[in-house]
Motif scaffolding. Structure first.
Motif, PDB file in Angstrom:
ATOM      1  N   SER A   1       0.839  -1.192   0.000  1.00 14.10           N
ATOM      2  CA  SER A   1       0.000   0.000   0.000  1.00 14.10           C
ATOM      3  C   SER A   1       0.874   1.242   0.000  1.00 14.10           C
ATOM      4  O   SER A   1       2.012   1.212   0.453  1.00 14.10           O
ATOM      5  CB  SER A   1      -0.945   0.006   1.205  1.00 14.10           C
ATOM      6  OG  SER A   1      -0.235   0.196   2.402  1.00 14.10           O
TER       7      SER A   1
ATOM      8  N   GLU B   1       1.769   4.874  -2.514  1.00 17.06           N
ATOM      9  CA  GLU B   1       2.178   5.134  -3.893  1.00 17.06           C
ATOM     10  C   GLU B   1       3.520   4.507  -4.263  1.00 17.06           C
ATOM     11  O   GLU B   1       3.639   3.806  -5.270  1.00 17.06           O
ATOM     12  CB  GLU B   1       2.232   6.650  -4.127  1.00 17.06           C
ATOM     13  CG  GLU B   1       2.582   7.029  -5.535  1.00 17.06           C
ATOM     14  CD  GLU B   1       2.541   8.525  -5.771  1.00 17.06           C
ATOM     15  OE1 GLU B   1       2.975   8.945  -6.857  1.00 17.06           O
ATOM     16  OE2 GLU B   1       2.092   9.264  -4.884  1.00 17.06           O
TER      17      GLU B   1
ATOM     18  N   SER C   1      -8.030   4.417  -5.422  1.00 22.45           N
ATOM     19  CA  SER C   1      -9.282   5.025  -4.972  1.00 22.45           C
ATOM     20  C   SER C   1      -9.848   5.935  -6.052  1.00 22.45           C
ATOM     21  O   SER C   1      -9.111   6.554  -6.815  1.00 22.45           O
ATOM     22  CB  SER C   1      -9.066   5.809  -3.675  1.00 22.45           C
ATOM     23  OG  SER C   1      -8.270   6.937  -3.912  1.00 22.45           O
TER      24      SER C   1
ATOM     25  N   ALA D   1      -8.808   9.663  -5.914  1.00 23.17           N
ATOM     26  CA  ALA D   1      -7.402  10.027  -6.108  1.00 23.17           C
ATOM     27  C   ALA D   1      -7.327  11.157  -7.136  1.00 23.17           C
ATOM     28  O   ALA D   1      -8.241  11.335  -7.946  1.00 23.17           O
ATOM     29  CB  ALA D   1      -6.601   8.822  -6.602  1.00 23.17           C
TER      30      ALA D   1
ATOM     31  N   THR E   1      -2.550  11.185 -10.248  1.00 21.10           N
ATOM     32  CA  THR E   1      -2.273   9.877  -9.650  1.00 21.10           C
ATOM     33  C   THR E   1      -2.946   8.765 -10.442  1.00 21.10           C
ATOM     34  O   THR E   1      -2.340   7.731 -10.721  1.00 21.10           O
ATOM     35  CB  THR E   1      -2.750   9.850  -8.180  1.00 21.10           C
ATOM     36  OG1 THR E   1      -2.028  10.852  -7.447  1.00 21.10           O
ATOM     37  CG2 THR E   1      -2.532   8.494  -7.539  1.00 21.10           C
TER      38      THR E   1
ATOM     39  N   ASP F   1     -13.270   5.085  -1.906  1.00 18.38           N
ATOM     40  CA  ASP F   1     -12.500   6.290  -1.618  1.00 18.38           C
ATOM     41  C   ASP F   1     -11.303   5.925  -0.751  1.00 18.38           C
ATOM     42  O   ASP F   1     -11.124   4.772  -0.365  1.00 18.38           O
ATOM     43  CB  ASP F   1     -13.361   7.380  -0.984  1.00 18.38           C
ATOM     44  CG  ASP F   1     -13.997   6.964   0.333  1.00 18.38           C
ATOM     45  OD1 ASP F   1     -13.402   6.139   1.057  1.00 18.38           O
ATOM     46  OD2 ASP F   1     -15.079   7.485   0.656  1.00 18.38           O
ATOM     47  N   LYS F   2     -10.477   6.897  -0.465  1.00 20.05           N
ATOM     48  CA  LYS F   2      -9.231   6.662   0.271  1.00 20.05           C
ATOM     49  C   LYS F   2      -9.484   6.058   1.642  1.00 20.05           C
ATOM     50  O   LYS F   2      -8.741   5.179   2.082  1.00 20.05           O
ATOM     51  CB  LYS F   2      -8.458   7.973   0.409  1.00 20.05           C
ATOM     52  CG  LYS F   2      -7.982   8.536  -0.901  1.00 20.05           C
ATOM     53  CD  LYS F   2      -7.368   9.904  -0.708  1.00 20.05           C
ATOM     54  CE  LYS F   2      -7.048  10.548  -2.041  1.00 20.05           C
ATOM     55  NZ  LYS F   2      -6.519  11.898  -1.891  1.00 20.05           N
ATOM     56  N   GLU F   3     -10.536   6.520   2.322  1.00 17.71           N
ATOM     57  CA  GLU F   3     -10.853   5.993   3.651  1.00 17.71           C
ATOM     58  C   GLU F   3     -11.290   4.541   3.579  1.00 17.71           C
ATOM     59  O   GLU F   3     -10.907   3.730   4.414  1.00 17.71           O
ATOM     60  CB  GLU F   3     -11.919   6.848   4.321  1.00 17.71           C
ATOM     61  CG  GLU F   3     -11.376   8.182   4.808  1.00 17.71           C
ATOM     62  CD  GLU F   3     -12.377   8.946   5.657  1.00 17.71           C
ATOM     63  OE1 GLU F   3     -13.340   8.332   6.161  1.00 17.71           O
ATOM     64  OE2 GLU F   3     -12.182  10.147   5.809  1.00 17.71           O
TER      65      GLU F   3
ATOM     66  N   VAL G   1      -5.836   6.298   5.812  1.00 21.04           N
ATOM     67  CA  VAL G   1      -6.162   6.610   4.421  1.00 21.04           C
ATOM     68  C   VAL G   1      -5.118   6.039   3.463  1.00 21.04           C
ATOM     69  O   VAL G   1      -3.920   6.169   3.691  1.00 21.04           O
ATOM     70  CB  VAL G   1      -6.252   8.149   4.250  1.00 21.04           C
ATOM     71  CG1 VAL G   1      -6.489   8.528   2.810  1.00 21.04           C
ATOM     72  CG2 VAL G   1      -7.342   8.713   5.144  1.00 21.04           C
ATOM     73  N   ARG G   2      -5.584   5.376   2.405  1.00 28.23           N
ATOM     74  CA  ARG G   2      -4.707   4.830   1.375  1.00 28.23           C
ATOM     75  C   ARG G   2      -5.281   5.144   0.007  1.00 28.23           C
ATOM     76  O   ARG G   2      -6.470   4.998  -0.234  1.00 28.23           O
ATOM     77  CB  ARG G   2      -4.585   3.306   1.487  1.00 28.23           C
ATOM     78  CG  ARG G   2      -3.826   2.810   2.690  1.00 28.23           C
ATOM     79  CD  ARG G   2      -2.350   3.173   2.570  1.00 28.23           C
ATOM     80  NE  ARG G   2      -1.554   2.566   3.606  1.00 28.23           N
ATOM     81  CZ  ARG G   2      -1.206   3.148   4.740  1.00 28.23           C
ATOM     82  NH1 ARG G   2      -1.606   4.361   5.001  1.00 28.23           N
ATOM     83  NH2 ARG G   2      -0.458   2.532   5.626  1.00 28.23           N
ATOM     84  N   THR G   3      -4.424   5.574  -0.908  1.00 30.10           N
ATOM     85  CA  THR G   3      -4.856   5.897  -2.267  1.00 30.10           C
ATOM     86  C   THR G   3      -4.713   4.699  -3.188  1.00 30.10           C
ATOM     87  O   THR G   3      -5.483   4.544  -4.127  1.00 30.10           O
ATOM     88  CB  THR G   3      -4.023   7.072  -2.822  1.00 30.10           C
ATOM     89  OG1 THR G   3      -4.165   8.178  -1.945  1.00 30.10           O
ATOM     90  CG2 THR G   3      -4.472   7.468  -4.214  1.00 30.10           C
ATOM     91  N   SER G   4      -3.728   3.832  -2.924  1.00 27.19           N
ATOM     92  CA  SER G   4      -3.479   2.719  -3.836  1.00 27.19           C
ATOM     93  C   SER G   4      -3.067   1.464  -3.078  1.00 27.19           C
ATOM     94  O   SER G   4      -2.442   1.531  -2.024  1.00 27.19           O
ATOM     95  CB  SER G   4      -2.387   3.099  -4.833  1.00 27.19           C
ATOM     96  OG  SER G   4      -1.221   3.483  -4.145  1.00 27.19           O
TER      97      SER G   4
END
Length: 96
Positions: free
Chosen positions: A8, A10, A28, A31, A35, A55-57, A67-70
């Protein structure tokens, strides 16, 4: 996450894509456009399936983190199962 079959963040996800260890990438939906394009381009080049989901949450909560974007799934069996579930969900969109 505990089994070590997931990356997890980027930098970790991009590294897994480049090293050919990523079987599936989830980004997400909220993002940034930059990204999303960056992950979409990398996954397209390295032929890794990518999904835009939640979503990120939601992504962070799903793996017991903030929170994670990817996310990158590195286990083939888990990736196939997750991909099948994501395809059956109306909210997700697959790019590859």
């Amino acid at each position: 996450m505990r089994a070590g079959k997931l990356k997890s963040g980027e930098f970790a996800v991009l590294d897994a894509i480049r090293k050919h260890t990523a079987e599936l990438v989830i980004v997400s939906e909220d993002a940034s456009d930059n990204t999303k394009k960056q992950f979409n381009d990398k996954c397209s080049y390295y032929k890794v399936p990518i999904f835009f989901f939640g979503d990120k949450e939601e992504l962070g909560h799903a793996i017991g983190k903030d929170v994670r974007t990817s996310l990158a799934i590195t286990d083939q069996g888990f990736a196939q199962s997750l991909r099948k579930n994501l395809l059956s969900t109306n909210r997700s969109t697959e790019e590859m």
